[in-house]
Design an enzyme around this catalytic site. Structure first.
Site, PDB file in Angstrom:
ATOM      1  NE  ARG A  63      -2.744  -1.417   3.269  1.00 55.47           N
ATOM      2  CZ  ARG A  63      -2.655  -2.591   3.962  1.00 55.47           C
ATOM      3  NH1 ARG A  63      -2.685  -3.771   3.580  1.00 55.47           N
ATOM      4  NH2 ARG A  63      -1.786  -2.572   5.266  1.00 55.47           N
ATOM      5  CD  GLU A 100      -0.963  -9.995  17.260  1.00 60.89           C
ATOM      6  OE1 GLU A 100      -1.388  -9.665  18.429  1.00 60.89           O
ATOM      7  OE2 GLU A 100      -1.090  -9.754  15.624  1.00 60.89           O
TER       8      GLU A 100
END
Length: 176
Positions: A63, A100
């Site tokens: 993006r 994460e």
């Protein structure tokens, strides 16, 4: 419609519980599909960064490409893609960052930034700041001077801006 007539948040779709429960995903595809809103958003970012004397824009995949590349065109400068390690065909440098659950790496071509070039990092979203901090690291490894970072969206509650200390940050939209 002039840029000042757009409420850009109206063009962002919020998807609850994606990609996991409790997340309110900010989907920019609804902005991108509207040519007028997309153009106006890039123009607003262009105006905000125009005085930074930018030589080149760098943006992380994927993006960051849809923000950085049109912004580079609007400013009349080049664009340097930052990709996941192993995706660029030429000689690269890499930098690791924490996810994460584990680590990942970003890469840039060794010749994408020249020493002393003034670089703006552009991406769709500033969240925790890990990807952008890694992008800054790569640009600096190549001798570039990061003069700022620009985003369509900033999730202020995730405090990613704190990882960008000393960097001029512009966000078109902020969610607190």
């Amino acid at each position: 419609m002039s840029n000042t007539e757009y409420n850009f948040k109206d063009y962002i779709r919020v998807i609850h519980d994606f990609p996991q429960p409790g997340i309110r995903f900010k989907d920019i595809t609804t902005l991108l599909k509207d040519g007028g809103a997309y153009r106006a958003a890039i123009e607003e970012i262009r105006k905000a960064v125009a005085d930074m004397k930018i030589d080149i824009i760098a943006g992380p995949e994927a993006r960051g490409f849809v923000v950085g590349a049109p912004l580079a065109l609007a400013l009349g400068v080049g664009f340097a893609p930052i990709r996941k390690s192993g995706k660029l065909p030429g000689e690269t440098i890499t930098a690791s960052y924490d996810l994460e659950y584990g680590k990942d790496q970003l890469a840039m071509h060794k010749d994408s930034i020249q020493p002393g070039q003034r670089v703006l990092i552009a991406d769709d979203l500033l969240a925790t700041g890990g990807t952008i901090a890694t992008s800054i690291n790569l640009v600096r490894q190549l001798g570039g001077e990061v003069v700022g970072a620009a985003f369509l969206i900033e999730l202020a509650y995730l405090t990613g801006r704190e990882k960008l200390e000393g960097i001029d940050v512009f966000s078109l939209m902020t969610y607190s």
